[in-house]
Design an enzyme around this catalytic site. Structure first.
Site, PDB file in Angstrom:
ATOM      1  N   TYR A 133      24.804 -17.048  -0.759  1.00 40.64           N
ATOM      2  CA  TYR A 133      25.650 -18.261  -0.347  1.00 40.64           C
ATOM      3  C   TYR A 133      25.257 -19.581  -1.354  1.00 40.64           C
ATOM      4  O   TYR A 133      24.853 -19.972  -1.224  1.00 40.64           O
ATOM      5  CB  TYR A 133      25.288 -18.593   1.377  1.00 40.64           C
ATOM      6  CG  TYR A 133      26.383 -19.639   1.792  1.00 40.64           C
ATOM      7  CD1 TYR A 133      27.722 -18.628   1.903  1.00 40.64           C
ATOM      8  CD2 TYR A 133      26.693 -20.286   1.197  1.00 40.64           C
ATOM      9  CE1 TYR A 133      28.598 -19.285   2.780  1.00 40.64           C
ATOM     10  CE2 TYR A 133      27.541 -21.152   2.288  1.00 40.64           C
ATOM     11  CZ  TYR A 133      29.005 -21.241   2.997  1.00 40.64           C
ATOM     12  OH  TYR A 133      29.960 -21.183   3.497  1.00 40.64           O
ATOM     13  N   ASN A 217      25.676 -24.999   6.049  1.00 35.87           N
ATOM     14  CA  ASN A 217      25.881 -25.723   6.898  1.00 35.87           C
ATOM     15  C   ASN A 217      25.497 -25.153   7.982  1.00 35.87           C
ATOM     16  O   ASN A 217      24.716 -23.785   7.967  1.00 35.87           O
ATOM     17  CB  ASN A 217      26.710 -26.698   7.298  1.00 35.87           C
ATOM     18  CG  ASN A 217      28.739 -25.084   7.720  1.00 35.87           C
ATOM     19  OD1 ASN A 217      27.527 -24.429   7.452  1.00 35.87           O
ATOM     20  ND2 ASN A 217      29.243 -24.923   7.272  1.00 35.87           N
ATOM     21  N   SER A 240      16.111 -31.564   4.048  1.00 38.08           N
ATOM     22  CA  SER A 240      14.873 -31.751   3.009  1.00 38.08           C
ATOM     23  C   SER A 240      13.498 -32.482   3.784  1.00 38.08           C
ATOM     24  O   SER A 240      13.688 -33.673   4.510  1.00 38.08           O
ATOM     25  CB  SER A 240      15.829 -32.543   2.099  1.00 38.08           C
ATOM     26  OG  SER A 240      14.920 -32.074   0.335  1.00 38.08           O
ATOM     27  N   GLN A 262      14.599 -38.056  -1.579  1.00 35.15           N
ATOM     28  CA  GLN A 262      14.933 -36.791  -0.275  1.00 35.15           C
ATOM     29  C   GLN A 262      16.413 -37.451  -0.128  1.00 35.15           C
ATOM     30  O   GLN A 262      16.973 -36.204   0.965  1.00 35.15           O
ATOM     31  CB  GLN A 262      14.314 -36.482   0.166  1.00 35.15           C
ATOM     32  CG  GLN A 262      12.908 -35.503  -0.776  1.00 35.15           C
ATOM     33  CD  GLN A 262      14.266 -34.498  -1.829  1.00 35.15           C
ATOM     34  OE1 GLN A 262      14.783 -33.561  -1.098  1.00 35.15           O
ATOM     35  NE2 GLN A 262      13.488 -34.805  -2.533  1.00 35.15           N
ATOM     36  N   HIS A 265      19.403 -36.722  -0.142  1.00 37.13           N
ATOM     37  CA  HIS A 265      19.935 -35.684   1.050  1.00 37.13           C
ATOM     38  C   HIS A 265      21.243 -35.139   2.144  1.00 37.13           C
ATOM     39  O   HIS A 265      22.836 -34.811   1.860  1.00 37.13           O
ATOM     40  CB  HIS A 265      19.537 -34.635   0.839  1.00 37.13           C
ATOM     41  CG  HIS A 265      18.923 -33.213  -0.160  1.00 37.13           C
ATOM     42  ND1 HIS A 265      19.970 -32.645  -0.929  1.00 37.13           N
ATOM     43  CD2 HIS A 265      17.336 -33.572  -1.109  1.00 37.13           C
ATOM     44  CE1 HIS A 265      19.023 -32.401  -1.941  1.00 37.13           C
ATOM     45  NE2 HIS A 265      17.641 -32.564  -2.134  1.00 37.13           N
ATOM     46  N   GLU A 330       7.455 -29.698   2.694  1.00 40.19           N
ATOM     47  CA  GLU A 330       8.041 -29.232   1.668  1.00 40.19           C
ATOM     48  C   GLU A 330       8.334 -29.307  -0.204  1.00 40.19           C
ATOM     49  O   GLU A 330       7.959 -28.529  -0.881  1.00 40.19           O
ATOM     50  CB  GLU A 330       9.463 -29.361   1.973  1.00 40.19           C
ATOM     51  CG  GLU A 330      10.866 -28.415   1.347  1.00 40.19           C
ATOM     52  CD  GLU A 330      12.340 -28.912   0.651  1.00 40.19           C
ATOM     53  OE1 GLU A 330      13.197 -28.214   0.116  1.00 40.19           O
ATOM     54  OE2 GLU A 330      13.076 -29.782   1.581  1.00 40.19           O
ATOM     55  N   HIS A 331       8.015 -30.721  -0.082  1.00 37.83           N
ATOM     56  CA  HIS A 331       7.496 -31.098  -1.071  1.00 37.83           C
ATOM     57  C   HIS A 331       6.547 -32.969  -1.154  1.00 37.83           C
ATOM     58  O   HIS A 331       6.782 -33.017  -0.561  1.00 37.83           O
ATOM     59  CB  HIS A 331       8.600 -31.946  -2.173  1.00 37.83           C
ATOM     60  CG  HIS A 331      10.377 -31.019  -2.058  1.00 37.83           C
ATOM     61  ND1 HIS A 331      11.031 -31.379  -0.857  1.00 37.83           N
ATOM     62  CD2 HIS A 331      10.918 -30.328  -2.632  1.00 37.83           C
ATOM     63  CE1 HIS A 331      12.189 -30.528  -1.622  1.00 37.83           C
ATOM     64  NE2 HIS A 331      11.648 -29.613  -2.567  1.00 37.83           N
ATOM     65  N   ASP A 364      13.590 -29.815  -8.253  1.00 32.24           N
ATOM     66  CA  ASP A 364      14.901 -29.256  -7.958  1.00 32.24           C
ATOM     67  C   ASP A 364      15.688 -29.266  -9.706  1.00 32.24           C
ATOM     68  O   ASP A 364      16.781 -27.574  -8.865  1.00 32.24           O
ATOM     69  CB  ASP A 364      15.854 -30.955  -7.375  1.00 32.24           C
ATOM     70  CG  ASP A 364      14.708 -30.974  -6.426  1.00 32.24           C
ATOM     71  OD1 ASP A 364      14.535 -30.506  -5.512  1.00 32.24           O
ATOM     72  OD2 ASP A 364      15.064 -32.548  -5.713  1.00 32.24           O
ATOM     73  N   HIS A 423       0.139  15.171  16.553  1.00 28.54           N
ATOM     74  CA  HIS A 423      -0.269  14.363  15.047  1.00 28.54           C
ATOM     75  C   HIS A 423      -1.720  15.022  14.645  1.00 28.54           C
ATOM     76  O   HIS A 423      -1.560  14.989  13.597  1.00 28.54           O
ATOM     77  CB  HIS A 423      -0.518  13.079  15.930  1.00 28.54           C
ATOM     78  CG  HIS A 423       0.413  12.023  15.613  1.00 28.54           C
ATOM     79  ND1 HIS A 423       1.309  12.141  16.145  1.00 28.54           N
ATOM     80  CD2 HIS A 423       0.836  11.152  14.550  1.00 28.54           C
ATOM     81  CE1 HIS A 423       2.273  11.332  15.743  1.00 28.54           C
ATOM     82  NE2 HIS A 423       2.211  10.417  15.032  1.00 28.54           N
TER      83      HIS A 423
END
Length: 433
Positions: A133, A217, A240, A262, A265, A330-331, A364, A423
């Protein structure tokens, strides 16, 4: 003037304030969920008819047949040919670096033989079909095409199906060019929850896939969460994030712009600075106020910084690392001396950027590692998107007669202990008398 939150780890209520700052709740309310469920069900039961209706309704794309939603290879080649030389060179360089990095991640099948001839191992195979996507409309993300498609190709995925909305027929050339460079096999101009539904269930025109990756989204994110289990997904990404640890020796303008990178964003993005030097924190604040006017997305940055950012004074760098592990960003930028030593102390981060010259923005686009990273503290248990996300593993077991004799006795005892007689008998039949 910007008003990021100012915190100090020495304060008695610091952890409570930090927890409140980090709290982020998805805006996927009951109304969104119900709408997405309706769309998923319609596409699952009506196929192309529902897909066309939703594409006309939400994207204003007046296609009369579903076949018109497919982008031809000629159209993709035209997009690549239309790029100016600098754009094409940048995409190709980035793709080469991303491919080179991810080739190091590829896992091969393996096995070993025990003394009695029993063979154990693991067979690694690629997924057959993957759906990618890509957001469309006002924003264009060719870098996301590279980051999602190239690891899949390196893994050996034979068919990558890309979906991208084309409002009123508007398709971004760099996105299509990136798809060509990355080796995407099919592209459809559909988006939203209806695109996720088409990839999950398949329609007369859009093939069903095994896994769906890529950002979107809230409707796309909600759809991915609802179809998980029928198909695989990469992750449900939040806003982000960037966390910068600085010792106070880096140019404050650099740190301010890293925080902005960031914040631009969206309004929910989060930028945090950890530093033991109060005067340097003041300098970064001054740089932010000075540089904001230069930013085309100044209003978005302002909202993000004022509502979700923080400048935090720590006692020392050890304290900063401890806070960073609590945040699990995240970063994470380590803008300090000897960053590789400090990086070894980091337990939770999507990506670690070491040294004063390593801007997060390089990751990025073109450094090589993947920019699809865990957010909202999920780095505590998640990893960046990689080749391993497009491979699956099957266990290999092959017993020799002697191995079946030995293992059968152990299995028999355990099976009887669980009350599973069949078994036990199945294992006992292989035991030598």
């Amino acid at each position: 003037m910007l008003t990021p939150k100012r915190l100090n780890t020495s304060a008695e209520n610091f952890e409570a304030e930090l927890k409140q700052l980090l709290d982020w709740q998805s805006v996927s309310d009951e109304g969104v969920v119900n709408t997405v469920k309706e769309i998923l069900n319609a596409v699952r039961t009506q196929g192309d008819v529902a897909l066309l209706n939703y594409t006309q309704k939400f994207d204003g794309l007046q296609a009369q047949t579903a076949s018109e939603l497919k982008v031809s290879s000629e159209r993709m080649q035209q997009a690549l040919d239309r790029l100016d030389s600098k754009q094409r060179e940048a995409l190709e360089k980035a793709a080469a670096r991303v491919r080179s990095y991810h080739e190091h991640q590829k896992q091969d099948s393996w096995q070993y033989e025990e003394a009695d001839g029993t063979i154990l191992g693991q067979q690694v195979t690629a997924l057959d079909k993957v759906g990618l996507y890509v957001p469309g409309g006002k924003a264009a993300y060719p870098s996301s095409v590279l980051m999602n498609a190239i690891p899949a190709k390196v893994a050996g995925v034979e068919n990558i199906v890309m979906v991208v909305p084309a409002p009123k027929g508007d398709l971004n050339d760099m996105v299509l060019a990136a798809a060509m460079i990355a080796g995407v096999d099919q592209v459809f101009t559909i988006g939203g929850a209806q695109a996720v539904a088409a990839l999950t269930y398949g329609t007369e025109t859009v093939p069903r896939v095994d896994k769906i990756v890529g950002p979107g989204n809230i409707y796309v994110a909600t759809a991915k969460s609802l179809v998980f289990g029928t198909v695989g997904i990469d992750m449900i990404a939040g806003p982000s994030e960037i966390l910068v640890i600085c010792d106070g020796k880096t140019n404050p303008d650099w740190i301010a712009m890293d925080l902005f990178s960031q914040a631009e964003h969206d309004e929910q993005a989060q930028s945090i600075l950890l530093c033991p030097d109060a005067d340097f924190i003041d300098s970064v604040q001054a740089s932010m106020d000075k540089l904001l006017a230069e930013m085309p997305r100044a209003e978005i940055i302002k909202t993000s910084i004022n509502e979700r950012a923080a400048l935090i004074q720590v006692q020392d760098l050890e304290d900063a690392i401890q806070v960073a592990n609590m945040i699990a960003p995240e970063h994470l930028e380590l803008s300090v001396d000897d960053p590789q030593t400090w990086a070894k102390k980091v337990r939770h981060a999507g990506a670690i950027f070491m040294g004063r010259y390593t801007a997060e923005a390089l990751g990025d686009y073109c450094a090589g590692p993947n920019h699809v990273l865990p957010t909202s503290q999920t780095a505590r248990f998640s990893s960046p998107l990689g080749v391993y996300d497009f491979q699956k593993r099957s266990s290999l077991i092959m017993c020799s007669d002697e191995g079946a004799h030995v293992l059968g006795q152990t299995a028999s005892v355990l099976a009887h202990g669980e009350g599973l007689t069949a078994h036990a008998r199945s294992a006992e039949y292989r035991i030598k008398s």
